[in-house]
Design an enzyme around this catalytic site. Sequence first.
Site, PDB file in Angstrom:
ATOM      1  N   LYS A 152      29.625  10.106  61.948  1.00 59.18           N
ATOM      2  CA  LYS A 152      29.233   8.850  62.565  1.00 59.18           C
ATOM      3  C   LYS A 152      30.348   7.981  62.825  1.00 59.18           C
ATOM      4  CE  LYS A 152      27.597   5.086  59.943  1.00 59.18           C
ATOM      5  NZ  LYS A 152      28.405   4.057  60.430  1.00 59.18           N
ATOM      6  N   ASN A 153      31.431   7.985  61.643  1.00 58.22           N
ATOM      7  CA  ASN A 153      32.467   7.057  61.751  1.00 58.22           C
ATOM      8  C   ASN A 153      33.598   7.398  62.407  1.00 58.22           C
ATOM      9  OD1 ASN A 153      30.814   5.372  60.503  1.00 58.22           O
ATOM     10  ND2 ASN A 153      31.863   5.514  58.266  1.00 58.22           N
TER      11      ASN A 153
ATOM     12  N   CYS B 173      26.141  -3.446  59.390  1.00 54.40           N
ATOM     13  CA  CYS B 173      25.479  -3.924  57.880  1.00 54.40           C
ATOM     14  C   CYS B 173      26.336  -4.797  57.167  1.00 54.40           C
ATOM     15  CB  CYS B 173      25.875  -2.473  57.182  1.00 54.40           C
ATOM     16  SG  CYS B 173      24.697  -1.103  57.435  1.00 54.40           S
TER      17      CYS B 173
ATOM     18  N   GLN C 156      43.090  -8.218  60.169  1.00 55.19           N
ATOM     19  CA  GLN C 156      44.240  -7.170  60.330  1.00 55.19           C
ATOM     20  C   GLN C 156      44.136  -6.511  61.624  1.00 55.19           C
ATOM     21  OE1 GLN C 156      46.361  -6.752  57.773  1.00 55.19           O
ATOM     22  NE2 GLN C 156      45.502  -8.716  56.933  1.00 55.19           N
TER      23      GLN C 156
ATOM     24  N   ASP D 120      31.481   4.531  50.637  1.00 56.26           N
ATOM     25  CA  ASP D 120      30.129   4.786  51.344  1.00 56.26           C
ATOM     26  C   ASP D 120      29.278   5.803  50.438  1.00 56.26           C
ATOM     27  OD1 ASP D 120      31.275   4.842  54.688  1.00 56.26           O
ATOM     28  OD2 ASP D 120      31.017   3.152  53.471  1.00 56.26           O
TER      29      ASP D 120
ATOM     30  N   ARG E 275      20.693   4.866  61.192  1.00 58.20           N
ATOM     31  CA  ARG E 275      21.901   4.497  61.671  1.00 58.20           C
ATOM     32  C   ARG E 275      22.909   5.284  61.396  1.00 58.20           C
ATOM     33  NH1 ARG E 275      24.298  -0.480  60.584  1.00 58.20           N
ATOM     34  NH2 ARG E 275      25.962   0.434  61.970  1.00 58.20           N
TER      35      ARG E 275
ATOM     36  N   ARG F  28      32.855  -9.023  56.692  1.00 59.00           N
ATOM     37  CA  ARG F  28      33.722  -7.864  56.937  1.00 59.00           C
ATOM     38  C   ARG F  28      34.518  -8.612  58.082  1.00 59.00           C
ATOM     39  NH1 ARG F  28      29.991  -2.914  57.579  1.00 59.00           N
ATOM     40  NH2 ARG F  28      31.700  -1.812  57.723  1.00 59.00           N
TER      41      ARG F  28
HETATM   42  C1  EPZ Z   1      34.689   1.783  57.989  1.00 64.02           C
HETATM   43  O1  EPZ Z   1      34.528   0.249  58.063  1.00 64.02           O
HETATM   44  C2  EPZ Z   1      33.342   2.441  57.642  1.00 64.02           C
HETATM   45  N1  EPZ Z   1      32.827   2.009  59.090  1.00 64.02           N
HETATM   46  C3  EPZ Z   1      32.566   1.797  56.669  1.00 64.02           C
HETATM   47  O2  EPZ Z   1      31.336   2.716  56.618  1.00 64.02           O
HETATM   48  C4  EPZ Z   1      33.408   2.127  55.309  1.00 64.02           C
HETATM   49  O3  EPZ Z   1      32.610   1.515  54.334  1.00 64.02           O
HETATM   50  C5  EPZ Z   1      34.712   1.399  55.461  1.00 64.02           C
HETATM   51  O4  EPZ Z   1      35.354   2.015  56.536  1.00 64.02           O
HETATM   52  C6  EPZ Z   1      35.786   1.765  54.270  1.00 64.02           C
HETATM   53  O5  EPZ Z   1      35.731   3.092  54.138  1.00 64.02           O
HETATM   54  C7  EPZ Z   1      33.085   2.562  60.245  1.00 64.02           C
HETATM   55  O6  EPZ Z   1      33.968   3.676  60.112  1.00 64.02           O
HETATM   56  C8  EPZ Z   1      32.329   2.378  61.423  1.00 64.02           C
HETATM   57  P1  EPZ Z   1      37.663  -1.252  56.505  1.00 64.02           P
HETATM   58  P2  EPZ Z   1      35.565  -0.742  58.285  1.00 64.02           P
HETATM   59  O7  EPZ Z   1      38.489  -2.022  57.605  1.00 64.02           O
HETATM   60  O8  EPZ Z   1      37.012  -0.040  59.042  1.00 64.02           O
HETATM   61  C9  EPZ Z   1      38.936  -5.272  54.408  1.00 64.02           C
HETATM   62  C10 EPZ Z   1      29.230   3.243  56.543  1.00 64.02           C
HETATM   63  O9  EPZ Z   1      28.124   2.921  55.730  1.00 64.02           O
HETATM   64  N2  EPZ Z   1      39.381  -5.754  55.737  1.00 64.02           N
HETATM   65  O10 EPZ Z   1      38.209   0.114  55.953  1.00 64.02           O
HETATM   66  O11 EPZ Z   1      35.110  -1.842  58.946  1.00 64.02           O
HETATM   67  C11 EPZ Z   1      37.308  -5.230  54.434  1.00 64.02           C
HETATM   68  O12 EPZ Z   1      36.720  -6.214  54.166  1.00 64.02           O
HETATM   69  C12 EPZ Z   1      30.367   1.848  56.900  1.00 64.02           C
HETATM   70  O13 EPZ Z   1      29.331   4.061  57.254  1.00 64.02           O
HETATM   71  C13 EPZ Z   1      40.069  -7.070  55.821  1.00 64.02           C
HETATM   72  O14 EPZ Z   1      40.001  -7.696  54.821  1.00 64.02           O
HETATM   73  O15 EPZ Z   1      36.347  -0.863  56.827  1.00 64.02           O
HETATM   74  C14 EPZ Z   1      37.168  -4.281  53.252  1.00 64.02           C
HETATM   75  O16 EPZ Z   1      37.233  -5.006  51.992  1.00 64.02           O
HETATM   76  C15 EPZ Z   1      29.922   0.812  56.133  1.00 64.02           C
HETATM   77  N3  EPZ Z   1      40.461  -7.310  57.158  1.00 64.02           N
HETATM   78  C16 EPZ Z   1      38.231  -3.447  53.427  1.00 64.02           C
HETATM   79  O17 EPZ Z   1      39.288  -3.850  54.026  1.00 64.02           O
HETATM   80  C17 EPZ Z   1      40.348  -6.393  58.150  1.00 64.02           C
HETATM   81  O18 EPZ Z   1      40.971  -6.733  59.392  1.00 64.02           O
HETATM   82  C18 EPZ Z   1      38.138  -1.792  53.945  1.00 64.02           C
HETATM   83  O19 EPZ Z   1      37.654  -2.147  55.163  1.00 64.02           O
HETATM   84  C19 EPZ Z   1      39.642  -5.392  58.072  1.00 64.02           C
HETATM   85  C20 EPZ Z   1      39.219  -4.836  56.529  1.00 64.02           C
END
Ligand code: EPZ
Length: 417
Positions: free
Chosen positions: A22-23, A116, A125, A304, A396, A121
């Site tokens: 999915k991701n 979700c 960045q 996840d 989803r 979130r």
């Molecule tokens: C991806 O989300 C996945 N979703 C998430 O899976 C997964 O939990 C996450 O990566 C971490 O592995 C998709 O790929 C669609 P991040 P993403 O940016 O990219 C912080 C599922 O269940 N952050 O890696 O949104 C953020 O708050 C979903 O399939 C910032 O601070 O996650 C978090 O604490 C849920 N600023 C950490 O970084 C930013 O600009 C990691 O988030 C971006 C992120």
Amino acid sequence: MEKLMIRGGIPLRGTVQISGAKNSAVALLPAAILAESTVTLDNLPHLSDVAVYSDILQELGGTVTWNGDTIVIDPSAMKSIPMPNGKVKLLRASYYLMGAMLGRFGEATIGLPGGCNFEPRPIDQHIKGFEALGAQVTNDHGSVRIVAKELRGAKIYLDVVSVGATINIMLAASRAKGSTIIENAAKEPEIIDVATLLNAMGAKIKGAGTETIRIEGVDSLHGCRHSIIPDRIQAGTYMIAAAATRGDILIDNVIPKHMEAMTAKLQEMGVHVYEMDESIRIVGQPHYEAIDVKALVYPGFATDLQSPMTSLLTQAQGVSILSDYVYSSRFKHVPELTRMGASIRVEGRSAIVEGGPLTAAKVRAADLRAGAALVVAALTIPDGVTEITGVEYIDRGYDNLVDNLRMLGADVWREQE
Ligand code: EPZ
């Protein structure tokens, strides 16, 4: 709305085929916008997020045809159409439209993402990356408006290791003039999958999967054919379900290397794990040791999978501590597991889980992986029927969940809520 009904206590046995990730899919679909000719994606999962993206690509003027697990996208007639509301609100990964449309059209107006909401979130960045590439980013009544006269390569250090920001910057930088370096990049397999697609489209990306990614911008990108990697989170969830029900499952169409952290933790508990080239066999055992788990960025234990892992830890003897160092409060499954008799205490970013039997209850999935945790927990309960509402969240992320579980011998069905 529907609810899932589960009468547990049955050891799951048989083989389950894992679908495409999915991701990956929710990044590869918008990435197709960057191509000036047809992109074919194979091994696509049948999930609501994927269907939403298919609709969005058509709203942008693309033609999309489905053939089983294959989607054919012709993006040549696509236009830079603002997407302030509507379908972009239905999924978090709609933010990938920003990088893709910025790379193709030099502009994008995208509503802030939905998806979700287990905790805030941010996308700061992502925006930091777009601005470094020369774009102006403004908040336009809840939408992000991004415009760049010309995208120029830049050196970008991510303050937070972010999957989304790494991919989004890669999308835009693939069409920037000159070279871009992303430092402190995320290393998830899905990032490699997107880089593989972009390079097949003619991009010049090196280092995906490491903390430093180098991108040489090119003037245009063309179509290609690409098969999506298997969904490591779906695979990990079935591994957990096999262990929790003391079953014996062959999980087929996986990349065992992507499951290393999960395999290690299951073995630490006492689960028997057998790795083959493209499959993993899980044989549950009567006794499990309590363990500590730290959810980290890849290749650490996946955040996840921390929710479904919490449910498995209720089946261990003793007290386990599960800490999430990616999200600080991803514990919406805990109150629902407590209703099922689990003894779990949340302290800061850790859940302290005391092993013990669960009981059937009426519970609600608050998000996708919290829902998976409730399914795993319900599968361990021999007496009574657990009712899980919020099934739309589970749909989803899990392709054919009920059919797969029934094929494995589970007594599970859907009912109208
Ligand atoms: C991806 O989300 C996945 N979703 C998430 O899976 C997964 O939990 C996450 O990566 C971490 O592995 C998709 O790929 C669609 P991040 P993403 O940016 O990219 C912080 C599922 O269940 N952050 O890696 O949104 C953020 O708050 C979903 O399939 C910032 O601070 O996650 C978090 O604490 C849920 N600023 C950490 O970084 C930013 O600009 C990691 O988030 C971006 C992120």
